[in-house]
Motif scaffolding. Structure first.
Motif, short mmCIF file in Angstrom:
data_model
loop_
_atom_site.label_atom_id
_atom_site.label_comp_id
_atom_site.label_asym_id
_atom_site.label_seq_id
_atom_site.Cartn_x
_atom_site.Cartn_y
_atom_site.Cartn_z
N ALA A 330 -84.45 -19.01 27.31
CA ALA A 330 -84.77 -19.47 28.66
C ALA A 330 -86.10 -18.95 29.21
CB ALA A 330 -83.74 -19.22 29.37
N THR A 331 -86.36 -17.59 29.02
CA THR A 331 -87.36 -16.88 29.52
C THR A 331 -88.60 -17.17 28.90
OG1 THR A 331 -85.97 -14.84 30.16
CG2 THR A 331 -88.26 -14.35 29.82
N VAL A 332 -88.50 -17.40 27.65
CA VAL A 332 -89.63 -17.90 26.72
C VAL A 332 -90.12 -19.06 27.44
CG1 VAL A 332 -90.78 -18.62 24.37
CG2 VAL A 332 -89.18 -16.45 24.88
N TYR A 337 -94.03 -22.49 30.48
CA TYR A 337 -94.49 -23.51 31.60
C TYR A 337 -95.57 -22.84 32.44
CZ TYR A 337 -90.94 -27.28 30.40
OH TYR A 337 -90.38 -28.26 30.04
N LYS A 338 -95.37 -21.76 32.90
CA LYS A 338 -96.09 -21.11 33.77
C LYS A 338 -97.55 -20.80 33.28
CE LYS A 338 -97.72 -16.51 35.40
NZ LYS A 338 -98.38 -15.54 34.59
N VAL A 339 -97.57 -20.40 32.03
CA VAL A 339 -99.01 -20.25 31.28
C VAL A 339 -99.67 -21.27 31.13
CG1 VAL A 339 -100.12 -19.45 29.37
CG2 VAL A 339 -98.08 -18.07 30.05
N LEU A 340 -99.08 -22.51 30.59
CA LEU A 340 -99.88 -23.79 30.68
C LEU A 340 -100.47 -24.28 31.90
CD1 LEU A 340 -97.88 -26.04 28.38
CD2 LEU A 340 -100.13 -25.05 27.98
N THR A 341 -99.55 -24.00 33.02
CA THR A 341 -100.07 -24.68 34.40
C THR A 341 -100.82 -23.68 35.12
OG1 THR A 341 -98.00 -23.90 35.19
CG2 THR A 341 -98.21 -26.21 34.50
N ARG A 376 -100.55 -35.84 29.73
CA ARG A 376 -100.56 -34.18 29.92
C ARG A 376 -98.89 -33.81 29.94
NH1 ARG A 376 -104.02 -30.62 33.22
NH2 ARG A 376 -102.76 -28.83 33.54
N THR A 377 -98.08 -34.55 30.56
CA THR A 377 -96.65 -34.22 30.57
C THR A 377 -96.24 -34.09 29.23
OG1 THR A 377 -96.32 -35.18 32.71
CG2 THR A 377 -94.35 -34.83 31.35
N ALA A 378 -96.45 -34.99 28.24
CA ALA A 378 -96.11 -35.07 27.01
C ALA A 378 -96.56 -33.69 26.09
CB ALA A 378 -96.60 -36.30 26.26
N LEU A 379 -98.13 -33.43 26.51
CA LEU A 379 -98.50 -32.19 25.75
C LEU A 379 -97.62 -31.04 26.08
CD1 LEU A 379 -102.24 -33.35 26.02
CD2 LEU A 379 -101.18 -32.90 23.90
N GLU A 380 -97.58 -30.81 27.50
CA GLU A 380 -96.96 -29.79 27.88
C GLU A 380 -95.39 -29.69 27.57
OE1 GLU A 380 -97.24 -30.04 32.23
OE2 GLU A 380 -99.09 -29.42 32.40
N GLU A 381 -94.60 -30.67 27.33
CA GLU A 381 -93.43 -30.49 26.84
C GLU A 381 -93.45 -30.25 25.57
OE1 GLU A 381 -90.69 -30.35 28.97
OE2 GLU A 381 -91.86 -30.98 30.62
N LEU A 382 -94.15 -30.77 24.61
CA LEU A 382 -94.21 -30.33 23.38
C LEU A 382 -94.56 -28.97 23.18
CD1 LEU A 382 -95.50 -33.91 21.76
CD2 LEU A 382 -93.17 -32.95 21.54
N LEU A 383 -95.83 -28.62 23.63
CA LEU A 383 -96.16 -27.27 23.45
C LEU A 383 -95.24 -26.35 23.94
CD1 LEU A 383 -99.91 -27.89 25.07
CD2 LEU A 383 -99.26 -27.24 22.61
N VAL A 384 -94.57 -26.30 24.86
CA VAL A 384 -93.70 -25.12 25.21
C VAL A 384 -92.36 -25.43 24.29
CG1 VAL A 384 -94.06 -25.49 27.71
CG2 VAL A 384 -92.37 -26.67 26.94
N ARG A 385 -92.20 -26.01 23.40
CA ARG A 385 -91.22 -26.02 22.54
C ARG A 385 -91.69 -25.80 21.11
NH1 ARG A 385 -89.89 -29.55 26.76
NH2 ARG A 385 -87.72 -29.43 27.46
N LEU A 386 -92.73 -25.22 21.14
CA LEU A 386 -93.28 -24.77 19.29
C LEU A 386 -92.63 -23.34 19.60
CD1 LEU A 386 -95.03 -27.22 19.68
CD2 LEU A 386 -96.95 -25.92 18.64
#
Length: 785
Positions: A330-332, A337-341, A376-386
């Motif tokens: 959860a911390t990661v 999310y914080k880093v991307l935004t 953008r939302t799709a990109l963020e949601e996929l990127l944070v799950r790598l």
């Protein structure tokens, strides 16, 4: 000593030197006789090309055509190489293909781009989005908004000056009034805070002072590598360490081109592998720089049950929210999310623009009518799950951007039809919609953004928020699963010997957040979590008030691992800790009151009188810390791969995060102690018997037998060398010691390398093997030369 050129094809062991103006080539040459006597085969040099004046690390390159003058220039490097050769040593050099310093005054190529714009012959060098910011390169150098700083900007002949910054003026613009002059340039000096959202050049992670270089362009590759390749082919240097290949548009293609250009010289890459991730098999390299080895060696000396109990103690003491340091996964995710935004907002914007352009111009109806916000939302949601740094063209991208990740990403949308943006983005990443230039660009930028996100969110944020065991929060580490069983360690070593026998291995580097000896001490806490909790109860009631409990936990562990030290070193490391964590202060939004409270707590608590309680615990545990220190060193130096010894670590070396770990060291060390003896013995044995450790060597786990068998980790190399170390020695002592636990040696007669008069054969009692030290290094003597 010999004047003949030794065989320097593959190192037997390397020794890392941090070059800087205070430690130039001449100083390195003076250390050569000692380092040669230590048993290494190569000196491993930090970057040697021209860097920003005064740079203490050299990764801020400004000129690839010149060897750094502050270090002694090319003649100084050649003199070092000659001295090294005379003592049988070669040179391995760190190269930086991904970025250069954003310092126009010193970076001629960048100067020309800023002066001439996109028509400059150097414009192809840099990854600049000329379509953004009105065709001007945003330079985030102003201390405040332009309206407040414009009085500090002035034209001076053919340059623009702002304090120490100097920029070229576009031809014919020098006589314009200042507002018009600024508008007429190919760049825009701007408030530094705009870098987060407005920057239009690729950079190294979120560091705006380092601009990305397009080495995927063959001409740029040739220009930026010509000097290094010439020095390789002239025999001045012998091998390469490649810094951060994950930042490149095409790591696969770059490494193939580099391999061809070097003629297949020994090359390792600074590739951070996630838990369970494998290095791409097609890469023509010897392996990684070794952070994957660090994770496995550290884990071997970590108690799995005790680390879980320590986690429980941490949660009770610090009471962190699950996504702010209480739960690793959860911390990661929250950090990502914080880093991307925030830190990578501009990179996310650019990636979104590329995706929108691909979709809007595609002949495929499935890609059309995709709103930029949805992409953008799709990109963020996929990127944070790598869960790894990035996909590669040579590997299956579907194993990185998984269907499970896509299913979770779709939940961010309310309207199912809009959630289809996730499938569009994933399809683009997987190459399902074509291989046109813009499709290739999207995949490259997705991968580059992913790698920057992983580094910033995990290593530079989550590692400072999730702190139950600081030794696990290390580059390449897996804090959610810090322990490694002997079985898993042996399996890892067998894979290395089979697939990457000449890979690099490390336990301390210029980038480790704590040196191996500090981490070895911290690992002992997993064997006594209750004793640690009791000490924290005493120091907490000692009157030193911390600004927050997570910081307090990390601070007390820091002084336990480091031992007696200058309080300024601890204060500096902990201020960096809280800024990286970004929970109460940060590098860009520093909260003075909080940081003052941190400094006051460090002085009054960990570095004050209450610190005596922690020092007393460390003293009581010293025999077990020693066992971990010696065991870590010996395993590292004799396991498969080419060990890299960081400067000063041949003796006990306690250091925190940079710049603390880049302090000057003494050659030779004043008191090498037992660790120095073990290190020298192992390195000299590698030099004496290279075949026992090389590419065709064998690796055989040796299983101890008896009640304490789990505390002995042993392996044989090619039937000629045996390593045996004590694991979890505190638990061993509590259980009553070795008793009748034994170890069956491979056939032959064996001599203790540290005490040659001690001989063994057949089945030996482990207590006898470890009679003098908690480790043993044996050499087969009935086949010795």
């Amino acid at each position: 000593m010999t004047s003949e050129r030794p065989d320097l094809t593959v190192p037997t062991a390397t020794y890392r030197l941090q070059l800087q103006p205070g430690f130039p080539f001449a100083a390195a040459a003076a250390a050569v006789p000692y380092l040669a006597s230590l048993g290494v085969s190569h000196l491993h040099l930090s970057p040697v090309l021209e860097a920003v004046p005064g740079s203490l690390h050299g990764y801020d390159v400004v000129d690839h055509a010149r060897v750094r003058e502050e270090l002694g220039g090319e003649e100084g490097l050649r003199a070092l190489a000659r001295t090294a050769r005379e003592h049988g040593l070669g040179l391995v050099v760190d190269i930086v293909p991904n970025h250069m310093a954003m310092s126009p005054l010193h970076n001629h190529a960048l100067w020309e781009v800023l002066r001439e714009g996109p028509k400059s012959s150097y414009a192809r060098w840099f990854d600049i989005d000329w379509e953004a910011q009105g065709g001007q390169v945003l330079l985030p150098v102003l201390g405040g908004p332009l309206g407040e700083e414009i009085g500090q900007l002035r034209a001076d002949g053919d340059v623009l000056r702002y304090y120490d910054h100097v920029f070229p003026l576009r031809e014919g613009t020098g006589e314009l009034p200042l507002p018009q002059l600024l508008d007429a340039q190919w760049y825009r000096p701007a408030w530094w805070r705009l870098a987060r959202t407005e920057l239009n050049y690729r950079r190294f992670f979120s560091i705006s002072e380092l601009i990305g270089v397009r080495v995927e362009d063959p001409e740029v590759f040739e220009a930026t590598h010509a000097t290094v390749l010439r020095l390789l082919h002239e025999g001045v240097i012998d091998g390469l360490r490649v810094d951060h290949p994950d930042g490149l548009a095409d790591p696969d293609g770059y490494l193939r081109r580099l391999h061809e250009a070097t003629g297949g010289r020994w090359t390792v890459v600074e590739k951070i592998l996630a838990d369970g991730e494998r290095l791409p098999a097609s890469w023509p390299v010897a392996g990684t720089t070794g952070y994957d080895a660090l994770r496995h060696v550290d884990g071997l000396f970590t108690d799995p049950a005790g680390s879980e109990e320590l986690l429980g103690q941490y949660r009770r003491f610090a009471a962190p929210q699950p996504d702010r340091g209480g739960d690793w996964a959860a911390t990661v995710r929250r950090a990502a999310y914080k880093v991307l935004t925030h830190e990578l907002a501009t990179e996310t914007d650019r990636l979104t623009r590329v995706a929108s352009r691909v979709c809007s111009t595609s002949p495929d109806p499935a890609l059309r009518d995709r709103a930029p916000w949805a992409l953008r939302t799709a990109l963020e949601e996929l990127l944070v799950r790598l869960e790894v740094y990035r996909p590669y063209t040579s590997t299956d991208a579907a194993s990185v951007v998984t269907e499970q990740a896509a299913a979770e990403a779709r939940l961010a949308f309310v309207v199912p039809e809009e959630a289809e943006a996730v499938d569009v983005v994933r399809g683009l990443v997987l190459g399902r919609y074509g291989d046109g230039p813009e499709h290739v660009e999207f995949r490259a930028r997705f991968a580059q953004t992913a790698s920057a996100l992983r580094a910033k969110s995990v290593e530079d944020t989550a590692f400072y928020r999730y702190v139950p065991l600081l030794s696990a929060t290390e580059v390449g580490g897996e804090p959610g699963r810090p322990a490694v069983s002997p079985e898993d360690f042996h399996a890892y070593c067998a894979r290395l010997q089979r697939d990457w026998p000449a890979t690099g291995t490390v336990v301390s580097t210029h980038d480790t957040k704590r040196s191996a000896d500090v981490r070895a001490a911290l690992a002992v806490l997993t064997e006594c979590p209750q004793r640690w909790a009791d000490v924290l109860t005493r120091v907490t009631h000692g009157g030193a008030s911390a600004p927050d409990a997570q910081l307090a936990w990390a601070a007390w562990q820091t002084v336990f691992g480091l031992g007696p030290a200058d309080g300024e070193r601890v204060r500096g490391a902990l201020l960096k800790h809280v800024r990286e964590a970004g929970l109460y202060t940060s590098w860009t939004e520093q909260q003075a009151a909080y940081e003052e409270a941190v400094a006051a707590f460090v002085a009054a608590g960990p570095c004050g009188a209450p610190g005596a309680h922690v020092a007393a615990l460390r003293q009581a545990l010293e025999p077990h810390i020693r066992a971990n220190v010696l065991g870590t060193a010996l395993v590292h130096l004799t396991m498969p791969g080419v060990p890299d010894v960081y400067q000063g670590t041949e003796a006990e070396y306690r250091a925190l995060v940079d710049p603390d770990n880049r302090r000057a060291v003494r050659f030779p060390p004043e008191d090498p102690g037992d660790k120095g003896a073990v290190t020298a013995a192992a390195l000299r044995l590698r030099a004496r018997r290279p075949g026992a450790f090389g590419s065709t060597a064998g690796y055989e786990p040796l299983a101890a037998e008896g009640a304490a068998a789990a505390h002995c980790v042993a392996f044989a190399r090619s039937g000629e060398v045996v390593t045996a170390v004590t694991r979890l020695s505190l638990g061993l002592a509590r259980a009553g010691g070795w008793g009748d636990t034994g170890l069956s040696l491979p056939p032959g007669r064996w001599s203790d390398v540290l005490s040659p008069e001690r001989r063994f054969a057949g089945h030996v009692r482990v207590a006898e093997l470890f009679e003098g030290l908690p480790v043993a290094l044996l050499e087969r003597v009935d086949t010795a030369d």
